[in-house]
Scaffold this active site. Structure first.
Site, PDB file in Angstrom:
ATOM      1  N   GLU A   1       0.829  -1.205   0.000  1.00 34.14           N
ATOM      2  CA  GLU A   1       0.000   0.000   0.000  1.00 34.14           C
ATOM      3  C   GLU A   1       0.864   1.256   0.000  1.00 34.14           C
ATOM      4  O   GLU A   1       1.507   1.599   1.001  1.00 34.14           O
ATOM      5  CB  GLU A   1      -0.921  -0.011   1.225  1.00 34.14           C
ATOM      6  CG  GLU A   1      -1.931   1.102   1.244  1.00 34.14           C
ATOM      7  CD  GLU A   1      -2.903   1.063   0.075  1.00 34.14           C
ATOM      8  OE1 GLU A   1      -3.174   2.153  -0.477  1.00 34.14           O
ATOM      9  OE2 GLU A   1      -3.381  -0.025  -0.284  1.00 34.14           O
TER      10      GLU A   1
ATOM     11  N   GLU B   1      -4.694   4.647   8.710  1.00 31.25           N
ATOM     12  CA  GLU B   1      -4.245   4.113   7.424  1.00 31.25           C
ATOM     13  C   GLU B   1      -4.191   2.580   7.446  1.00 31.25           C
ATOM     14  O   GLU B   1      -4.506   1.930   6.454  1.00 31.25           O
ATOM     15  CB  GLU B   1      -2.892   4.699   7.025  1.00 31.25           C
ATOM     16  CG  GLU B   1      -2.422   4.239   5.656  1.00 31.25           C
ATOM     17  CD  GLU B   1      -3.417   4.518   4.536  1.00 31.25           C
ATOM     18  OE1 GLU B   1      -3.622   3.626   3.688  1.00 31.25           O
ATOM     19  OE2 GLU B   1      -3.994   5.622   4.479  1.00 31.25           O
TER      20      GLU B   1
ATOM     21  N   GLU C   1      -9.791  -1.929   2.583  1.00 32.98           N
ATOM     22  CA  GLU C   1      -9.663  -2.058   1.129  1.00 32.98           C
ATOM     23  C   GLU C   1      -9.296  -3.484   0.722  1.00 32.98           C
ATOM     24  O   GLU C   1      -9.839  -4.021  -0.243  1.00 32.98           O
ATOM     25  CB  GLU C   1      -8.614  -1.079   0.595  1.00 32.98           C
ATOM     26  CG  GLU C   1      -9.077   0.351   0.614  1.00 32.98           C
ATOM     27  CD  GLU C   1      -8.046   1.323   0.070  1.00 32.98           C
ATOM     28  OE1 GLU C   1      -6.914   0.890  -0.270  1.00 32.98           O
ATOM     29  OE2 GLU C   1      -8.368   2.513  -0.028  1.00 32.98           O
TER      30      GLU C   1
END
Length: 168
Positions: free
Chosen positions: A75, A116, A123
């Site tokens: 990521e 995050e 996600e």
């Protein structure tokens, strides 16, 4: 009559994707679902989770390290947040602010990293379910992004306020 099928304890859990090498094994919880009334919630959780005490802490630390490595490797947004906060934390050591202000900025930095990590996990879960475009998947991803935007905005505003104390 219900279309639900009763669990069949003779079947092996179905794996939808092969485990990558050197990856810890997460159990398929459906394979460990107790028969109705035969096990309490506490004993079921203990059986699924495995070790107790210090062994559980060691395993949890390993899972956490795996999570950090996966987020960093997969990521870009996590890598950016990590390096931004590392620079801010180094600056925090050298900027003459009160300990209270430093603690607040430290909390805000950790919060942005935590958000995050949650966003990355959200996600990944959505993408695991399906990579097809779907309005609910978009909402899930957009909400995670909005949470990170707020965390970074908070970090920015707090740094502006902290630095303004040096000027006035």
């Amino acid at each position: 009559m219900s279309d639900l099928k009763q669990p069949n304890s003779d079947k092996q859990p179905i794996s939808h994707s092969p485990e990558p090498p050197n990856h810890h094994d997460h159990h398929d919880h459906a394979a460990y679902t107790p028969e109705s009334g035969t096990e309490t919630a506490e004993s079921f959780a203990d059986n699924v989770k495995g070790k107790a005490g210090f062994g559980r802490i060691v395993k949890a630390a390993g899972y956490s390290a795996d999570g950090f490595m996966a987020a960093y490797k997969n990521e870009a947004a996590f890598r950016q947040a990590f390096w931004l906060n590392l620079v801010l934390l180094i600056a925090l050591v050298f900027i003459p602010l009160t300990i209270t202000i430093k603690m607040i900025l430290l909390i805000a930095s950790f919060l942005s990293i935590i958000v995050e990590l949650f966003n990355t996990g959200l996600e990944a879960s959505i993408d695991h379910t399906s990579t097809a475009q779907h309005p609910l998947a978009k909402i899930g991803k957009d909400v995670g992004s909005a949470a990170q935007f707020l965390a970074l905005t908070l970090l920015f505003v707090l740094w502006l306020m902290a630095l303004s104390t040096l000027l006035f």
